[in-house]
Write an enzyme that holds these catalytic residues in place. Sequence first.
Site, PDB file in Angstrom:
ATOM      1  N   HIS A  18       0.836  -1.205   0.000  1.00 24.04           N
ATOM      2  CA  HIS A  18       0.000   0.000   0.000  1.00 24.04           C
ATOM      3  C   HIS A  18       0.874   1.259   0.000  1.00 24.04           C
ATOM      4  O   HIS A  18       0.613   2.212  -0.745  1.00 24.04           O
ATOM      5  CB  HIS A  18      -0.916   0.024   1.231  1.00 24.04           C
ATOM      6  N   LYS A  42     -16.629  -7.120   5.745  1.00 23.35           N
ATOM      7  CA  LYS A  42     -15.727  -7.488   6.837  1.00 23.35           C
ATOM      8  C   LYS A  42     -16.312  -6.957   8.139  1.00 23.35           C
ATOM      9  O   LYS A  42     -16.093  -5.807   8.511  1.00 23.35           O
ATOM     10  CB  LYS A  42     -14.330  -6.911   6.597  1.00 23.35           C
ATOM     11  N   ARG A  92      -2.319  -6.323  -8.037  1.00 22.06           N
ATOM     12  CA  ARG A  92      -1.279  -7.341  -7.914  1.00 22.06           C
ATOM     13  C   ARG A  92      -1.368  -8.373  -9.026  1.00 22.06           C
ATOM     14  O   ARG A  92      -0.373  -8.946  -9.427  1.00 22.06           O
ATOM     15  CB  ARG A  92      -1.404  -8.075  -6.571  1.00 22.06           C
ATOM     16  N   SER A 130      -3.198  -8.253   2.895  1.00 22.91           N
ATOM     17  CA  SER A 130      -3.551  -8.049   4.299  1.00 22.91           C
ATOM     18  C   SER A 130      -4.064  -9.317   4.969  1.00 22.91           C
ATOM     19  O   SER A 130      -3.785  -9.556   6.145  1.00 22.91           O
ATOM     20  CB  SER A 130      -4.588  -6.927   4.421  1.00 22.91           C
TER      21      SER A 130
END
Length: 151
Positions: A18, A42, A92, A130
Amino acid sequence: MKRIAVFPGSFDPFTKGHEDIVRRGLKLFDEIVIAIGYNSKKANRYFDIKFMEEKINETFKETEGVSVLVYNELTAQISDKLGASHILRGLRNTTDFEYENSISQVNRDLNKELETVFLITSPELAALNSSIIREVHRYGGEVEKYLPYDL
């Protein structure tokens, strides 16, 4: 006119990947607002949101053009309130692209002036995510090498 980008995410935790996106994004934008959002998918955060806000601020304390805020609304709405013309995101892999592409299209539909800019993650940081870092930390593993701050 100032070029402002919002870099949204749950950042649970904020990683060196990040940080890399933000620092590289400063070559494109005058200001980047790191926006820590509450993700409805979440229910419970692993790292307290205020703790993460402090750690991100600590990471960029000597960097001009970076600010941090916590928000609980649509990214398109907070971008409009901040006068941001862009959303900044890191990719990514192709899985990230599929997910991020859908979100960017909805954001653009909600705010016609909002463009999303994708930066490809630096190769040495592409494996970071993460979820993995949380799992390693949960079981007592060393995670500091993946984070731009000390826990």
